[in-house]
Design a protein around this motif. Structure first.
Motif, mmCIF file in Angstrom:
data_model
loop_
_atom_site.group_PDB
_atom_site.id
_atom_site.type_symbol
_atom_site.label_atom_id
_atom_site.label_comp_id
_atom_site.label_asym_id
_atom_site.label_seq_id
_atom_site.Cartn_x
_atom_site.Cartn_y
_atom_site.Cartn_z
ATOM 1 N N VAL A 1 13.592 -0.755 -3.544
ATOM 2 C CA VAL A 1 14.827 0.032 -3.429
ATOM 3 C C VAL A 1 15.227 0.588 -4.794
ATOM 4 N N LEU A 2 15.138 -0.234 -5.825
ATOM 5 C CA LEU A 2 15.496 0.201 -7.179
ATOM 6 C C LEU A 2 14.553 1.289 -7.684
ATOM 7 N N LEU A 3 13.277 1.216 -7.337
ATOM 8 C CA LEU A 3 12.334 2.265 -7.715
ATOM 9 C C LEU A 3 12.639 3.574 -6.982
ATOM 10 N N MET B 1 0.822 -1.201 0.000
ATOM 11 C CA MET B 1 0.000 0.000 0.000
ATOM 12 C C MET B 1 0.863 1.262 0.000
ATOM 13 N N LEU B 2 1.952 1.248 0.745
ATOM 14 C CA LEU B 2 2.892 2.374 0.706
ATOM 15 C C LEU B 2 3.328 2.657 -0.723
ATOM 16 N N ALA B 3 3.623 1.615 -1.471
ATOM 17 C CA ALA B 3 4.060 1.782 -2.856
ATOM 18 C C ALA B 3 2.915 2.221 -3.762
ATOM 19 N N ALA C 1 11.219 4.149 0.181
ATOM 20 C CA ALA C 1 12.288 3.640 1.044
ATOM 21 C C ALA C 1 11.711 2.970 2.287
ATOM 22 N N VAL C 2 10.680 3.587 2.869
ATOM 23 C CA VAL C 2 10.014 2.978 4.025
ATOM 24 C C VAL C 2 9.343 1.666 3.614
ATOM 25 N N ALA C 3 8.716 1.656 2.430
ATOM 26 C CA ALA C 3 8.090 0.434 1.934
ATOM 27 C C ALA C 3 9.112 -0.687 1.792
#
Length: 461
Positions: free
Chosen positions: A345-347, A281-283, A429-431
């Motif tokens: 992380v890559l995103l 959901m974060l993403a 980053a948190v996700a």
């Protein structure tokens, strides 16, 4: 052992189609309303803030009634709950399409949410009665794939409908599909033995209060609600929650399945699910802001860039479902969540001017990782529970998903409020961190007796 054999083909295929239709309607309707809020508020002459209740009323009624309906399914049969939920959802969808004011629409959305809860509360328990134990992972994979894809493509479907019709058609389109699903449910879904234990209405009411307060508290924290109000809600949540849990400890088949949470592998699977759906959901909420506000893509391009995530789930979920009939969910889920973590992380670090392909393959990696995790995790939760407690396990599965999504959405609001300029990248980053935590929890299942090695077809464990 007869219950472990599922139902015969072709009834099995028709039954899983009915399950897929119902869960698609319930999950899709939770996603499509977001896109139409501006149009609904304009047409019904309501404020943007008031229109949020079109979404909140639906989500709230689902969350507070999932476990009570799952418990009732253990008592009177999963098919009855599922079919009644489908019928209520279908009738309420017609009511939503005919609503001429925002209060009326919000009220009918509450009813529609209760119908959706009937569908969601027992759908995985029904999958366990449909498939034999040695093929359970395949059935769970289909269910997980439908949930994931419906959540992801909801905005795209809503945009497509709104491009050719007015917002009431978002709800009216459910009616013919719902009628077909109700007829199919009565014909194809199997029955299961119930029990005569009196239903615990007091626990059902306390459950509604606890989860209602939990949602309002989390949402209020994310949106910067007044401190005094948050403290009052938190205090109420703690007090009612304490009494609620103490009451459940005295029950042989508690509405809040504390008996199942005492099973280590079940508890770890629930924790993995909450963390994973929080990361997802974060993403999901932050990516449209990243693509449009930071990278400059338009709405159509944004929809296309999000597509690789659910598209990858379509391929990964069935594969992981088949593998979950033989190998540990701890490993499969852990590896999948590592892939999700790397993709996030890559995103987050893709750069200021990425090409569409640079985004697309990263999105696909996230989707493949999530799909690899979800099916084995859901199978683990179901198979860890005694068969007569499948309803409780199914209800907890849905509750874990909704709790994770609620926390994730609140965290997005909180992060965007604290660091508005870097909100999308910080959120991703948190996700990634939450997905990494979910992976670690998944691997912890290897230390439990129910989470090691190959799975035997005879027991499903």
């Amino acid at each position: 052992m007869e219950a472990e054999q599922g139902i015969p083909v072709p009834q099995r295929y028709w039954a899983i189609v009915v399950i897929a239709l119902g869960i698609t309607l319930a999950v899709l309707d939770g996603a499509i309303a977001n896109v139409a809020l501006h149009t609904i508020a304009r047409d019904l002459h309501a404020s943007a803030a008031a229109s949020i209740w079109v979404v909140n009323a639906y989500q709230l009624s689902i969350t507070i009634s999932l476990l009570p309906l799952a418990s009732l399914g253990d008592r009177i049969g999963y098919r009855r709950i599922y079919t009644a939920g489908l019928a209520l959802f279908t009738v309420a969808s017609l009511g939503c399409a005919l609503a001429h004011s925002l209060p009326a629409l919000a009220m009918v959305r509450v009813v529609q949410g209760f119908g959706a809860a009937g569908i969601m509360s027992v759908n995985t328990a029904l999958v366990r009665t449909i498939y034999p134990a040695n093929l359970l992972g395949r059935g769970v994979a289909i269910n997980a794939m439908v949930v994931a894809v419906s959540s992801a493509v909801g905005p795209t479907v809503a945009s497509a409908v709104l491009s050719v019709a007015s917002w009431p058609w978002l709800f009216a389109i459910n009616v013919p599909i719902g009628l077909v699903a109700v007829f199919g449910a009565m014909r194809a879904l199997p029955t299961n033995p119930g029990h005569n234990t009196p239903y615990d209405f007091l626990s059902a009411a306390m459950n509604a209060i606890v989860f209602g307060l939990l949602i309002f508290t989390i949402d209020g924290l994310g949106h910067g609600e007044a401190t005094l109000g948050l403290l009052a809600q938190t205090l109420g949540l703690i007090l009612v929650g304490y009494v609620f849990v103490r009451r459940q400890l005295t029950r042989t088949a508690p509405l809040l399945p504390i008996d199942l949470l005492k099973i280590p592998v079940f508890a770890l699977s629930i924790a993995t699910s909450i963390c994973s759906f929080c990361a997802q959901m974060l993403a999901y909420v932050s990516l449209p802001f990243l693509f449009q506000n930071v990278f400059g893509f338009d709405q159509v391009q944004t929809g296309l860039l999000i597509t690789p995530w659910p598209f990858a789930i379509v391929f990964a979920a069935p594969i992981s479902g088949i593998l979950s009939d033989r190998y540990s969910a701890g490993v499969l889920g852990g590896v999948g969540l590592i892939a999700l973590t790397i993709g996030l992380v890559l995103l987050a670090t893709v750069g200021a001017h990425p090409a569409p392909f640079d985004i697309a393959w990263r999105m696909a990696l996230c989707g493949a990782g999530f799909g690899m995790f979800q099916s084995p995790n859901n199978r683990q939760m179901l198979s860890a529970a005694p068969r007569e407690r499948s309803g409780g396990a199914s209800g907890m599965l849905g509750t874990a998903r909704l709790t994770g999504q609620t926390i994730g959405a609140a965290l997005v609001a909180l992060i965007f409020g604290v660091v508005p300029d870097k909100g999308p990248s910080v959120t991703l980053a948190v996700a990634a961190a939450v997905a990494g935590l979910a992976s670690a929890v998944s691997f912890m299942r290897l230390r439990t007796s129910g989470g090691r090695g190959r799975i035997t077809a005879e027991t499903g464990r």
